[in-house]
Write a protein that holds these residues in place. Structure first.
Motif, PDB file in Angstrom:
ATOM      1  N   ARG A   1       0.979  -1.029   0.129  1.00  0.00           N
ATOM      2  CA  ARG A   1       0.044  -0.068  -0.118  1.00  0.00           C
ATOM      3  C   ARG A   1       0.797   1.381  -0.136  1.00  0.00           C
ATOM      4  N   ARG A   2       1.868   1.358   0.862  1.00  0.00           N
ATOM      5  CA  ARG A   2       2.926   2.387   0.869  1.00  0.00           C
ATOM      6  C   ARG A   2       3.437   2.719  -0.539  1.00  0.00           C
ATOM      7  N   THR A   3       4.073   1.570  -1.098  1.00  0.00           N
ATOM      8  CA  THR A   3       4.620   1.583  -2.494  1.00  0.00           C
ATOM      9  C   THR A   3       3.691   2.142  -3.440  1.00  0.00           C
ATOM     10  N   VAL A   4       2.364   1.824  -3.423  1.00  0.00           N
ATOM     11  CA  VAL A   4       1.516   2.244  -4.353  1.00  0.00           C
ATOM     12  C   VAL A   4       1.100   3.737  -4.163  1.00  0.00           C
ATOM     13  N   PHE A   5       0.868   3.956  -2.882  1.00  0.00           N
ATOM     14  CA  PHE A   5       0.662   5.418  -2.573  1.00  0.00           C
ATOM     15  C   PHE A   5       1.882   6.246  -2.908  1.00  0.00           C
ATOM     16  N   ARG A   6       3.068   5.838  -2.655  1.00  0.00           N
ATOM     17  CA  ARG A   6       4.087   6.709  -3.144  1.00  0.00           C
ATOM     18  C   ARG A   6       4.272   6.985  -4.462  1.00  0.00           C
ATOM     19  N   LEU A   7       4.134   5.754  -5.198  1.00  0.00           N
ATOM     20  CA  LEU A   7       4.160   5.747  -6.886  1.00  0.00           C
ATOM     21  C   LEU A   7       3.016   6.852  -7.278  1.00  0.00           C
ATOM     22  N   LEU A   8       1.738   6.715  -6.628  1.00  0.00           N
ATOM     23  CA  LEU A   8       0.823   7.676  -7.129  1.00  0.00           C
ATOM     24  C   LEU A   8       1.317   9.232  -6.975  1.00  0.00           C
TER      25      LEU A   8
ATOM     26  N   VAL B   1       2.859  14.480  -8.732  1.00  0.00           N
ATOM     27  CA  VAL B   1       3.583  15.672  -8.607  1.00  0.00           C
ATOM     28  C   VAL B   1       4.395  15.820 -10.098  1.00  0.00           C
ATOM     29  N   LEU B   2       4.608  15.048 -10.470  1.00  0.00           N
ATOM     30  CA  LEU B   2       5.393  14.979 -11.786  1.00  0.00           C
ATOM     31  C   LEU B   2       4.099  15.543 -12.978  1.00  0.00           C
ATOM     32  N   VAL B   3       3.251  15.105 -13.034  1.00  0.00           N
ATOM     33  CA  VAL B   3       2.313  15.561 -13.912  1.00  0.00           C
ATOM     34  C   VAL B   3       1.711  16.929 -13.531  1.00  0.00           C
ATOM     35  N   LEU B   4       1.781  17.287 -12.359  1.00  0.00           N
ATOM     36  CA  LEU B   4       1.033  18.810 -12.068  1.00  0.00           C
ATOM     37  C   LEU B   4       2.265  19.672 -12.307  1.00  0.00           C
ATOM     38  N   SER B   5       3.630  19.194 -12.155  1.00  0.00           N
ATOM     39  CA  SER B   5       4.730  20.117 -12.458  1.00  0.00           C
ATOM     40  C   SER B   5       4.706  20.210 -13.945  1.00  0.00           C
ATOM     41  N   ALA B   6       4.610  19.411 -14.797  1.00  0.00           N
ATOM     42  CA  ALA B   6       4.358  19.459 -16.153  1.00  0.00           C
ATOM     43  C   ALA B   6       3.351  20.524 -16.667  1.00  0.00           C
ATOM     44  N   ALA B   7       2.140  20.088 -15.985  1.00  0.00           N
ATOM     45  CA  ALA B   7       1.055  20.823 -16.530  1.00  0.00           C
ATOM     46  C   ALA B   7       1.338  22.381 -16.159  1.00  0.00           C
ATOM     47  N   ILE B   8       1.966  22.829 -14.987  1.00  0.00           N
ATOM     48  CA  ILE B   8       2.097  24.106 -14.779  1.00  0.00           C
ATOM     49  C   ILE B   8       3.214  24.740 -15.834  1.00  0.00           C
ATOM     50  N   ILE B   9       4.114  23.973 -16.171  1.00  0.00           N
ATOM     51  CA  ILE B   9       5.131  24.424 -17.155  1.00  0.00           C
ATOM     52  C   ILE B   9       4.544  24.515 -18.654  1.00  0.00           C
TER      53      ILE B   9
ATOM     54  N   GLY C   1      -3.694  13.252 -20.142  1.00  0.00           N
ATOM     55  CA  GLY C   1      -2.648  12.260 -20.454  1.00  0.00           C
ATOM     56  C   GLY C   1      -2.024  11.602 -19.172  1.00  0.00           C
ATOM     57  N   GLY C   2      -1.728  12.411 -18.352  1.00  0.00           N
ATOM     58  CA  GLY C   2      -1.053  11.741 -16.708  1.00  0.00           C
ATOM     59  C   GLY C   2      -2.290  11.090 -15.987  1.00  0.00           C
ATOM     60  N   ALA C   3      -3.575  11.507 -16.304  1.00  0.00           N
ATOM     61  CA  ALA C   3      -4.737  11.006 -15.501  1.00  0.00           C
ATOM     62  C   ALA C   3      -4.735   9.464 -15.888  1.00  0.00           C
ATOM     63  N   ALA C   4      -4.873   9.254 -17.501  1.00  0.00           N
ATOM     64  CA  ALA C   4      -4.725   7.825 -18.228  1.00  0.00           C
ATOM     65  C   ALA C   4      -3.621   6.952 -17.366  1.00  0.00           C
TER      66      ALA C   4
ATOM     67  N   PHE D   1       0.802  11.630 -20.422  1.00  0.00           N
ATOM     68  CA  PHE D   1       1.074  10.089 -20.249  1.00  0.00           C
ATOM     69  C   PHE D   1       2.593   9.659 -20.074  1.00  0.00           C
ATOM     70  N   ILE D   2       3.536  10.078 -20.819  1.00  0.00           N
ATOM     71  CA  ILE D   2       5.070   9.842 -20.526  1.00  0.00           C
ATOM     72  C   ILE D   2       5.516  10.122 -19.335  1.00  0.00           C
ATOM     73  N   VAL D   3       5.116  11.640 -18.755  1.00  0.00           N
ATOM     74  CA  VAL D   3       5.595  12.044 -17.726  1.00  0.00           C
ATOM     75  C   VAL D   3       5.214  11.402 -16.432  1.00  0.00           C
ATOM     76  N   ALA D   4       3.816  10.813 -16.530  1.00  0.00           N
ATOM     77  CA  ALA D   4       3.687   9.974 -15.212  1.00  0.00           C
ATOM     78  C   ALA D   4       4.019   8.616 -15.382  1.00  0.00           C
ATOM     79  N   GLN D   5       4.147   8.318 -16.532  1.00  0.00           N
ATOM     80  CA  GLN D   5       4.944   6.725 -16.666  1.00  0.00           C
ATOM     81  C   GLN D   5       6.356   6.847 -16.062  1.00  0.00           C
ATOM     82  N   THR D   6       7.256   8.111 -16.338  1.00  0.00           N
ATOM     83  CA  THR D   6       8.601   8.228 -15.779  1.00  0.00           C
ATOM     84  C   THR D   6       8.349   8.159 -14.164  1.00  0.00           C
TER      85      THR D   6
END
Length: 132
Positions: free
Chosen positions: A14-21, A26-34, A50-53, A116-121
């Motif tokens: 659970r902690r691993t999944v939560f940390r991954l999410l 954070v990566l997707v939101l950062s990319a969206a702001i940029i 794309g990040g939500a997918a 999508f790619i940003v979230a996958q990274t």
């Protein structure tokens, strides 16, 4: 109803999944702001889609892996089938969401794919926790 304490493996999962999410979000939101600052609101919203997918795929994958792990405790054949089923379900969901975004909603394809790619990274940054 009997309360049973979750074991350390459940907690670590659970902690691993939560940390991954969290990392993916954070990566997707950062990319969206940029993207908003450089390209505007439409590009930014498409990037968020794309990040939500990708995040939806992560959630479905984690849910199915948990089920497959429980099945594997009873039967290795069912467990392996469950792991393949989880990969297939995640693949189908992500393809359907990307097709929805680019095809039906007519979002900019480049932005959807970048999100999508940003979230996958995020998967590369979220190492699994070990159970202690």
């Amino acid at each position: 109803m009997v309360y049973t304490r979750p074991n350390v493996y459940d907690i670590a999962f659970r902690r691993t999944v939560f940390r991954l999410l969290l990392i993916q979000g954070v990566l997707v939101l950062s990319a969206a702001i940029i993207a908003y600052l450089m390209q505007g609101i439409e590009f930014s919203l498409a990037l968020l889609f794309g990040g939500a997918a990708s995040i939806a795929g992560t959630l479905v994958g984690a849910w199915r892996i948990r089920i497959a792990t429980d099945e594997a405790a009873h039967s290795t054949t069912l467990g392996m089938a469950g792991f393949y089923k989880s990969a297939l379900m995640r693949f189908v969901l992500v393809i359907a969401l990307l097709a929805l975004g680019m095809g039906v909603l007519k979002l900019p394809a480049l932005a959807v794919l970048i999100g999508f790619i940003v979230a996958q990274t995020g998967i590369f940054f979220a190492r699994p926790l070990r159970a202690h």
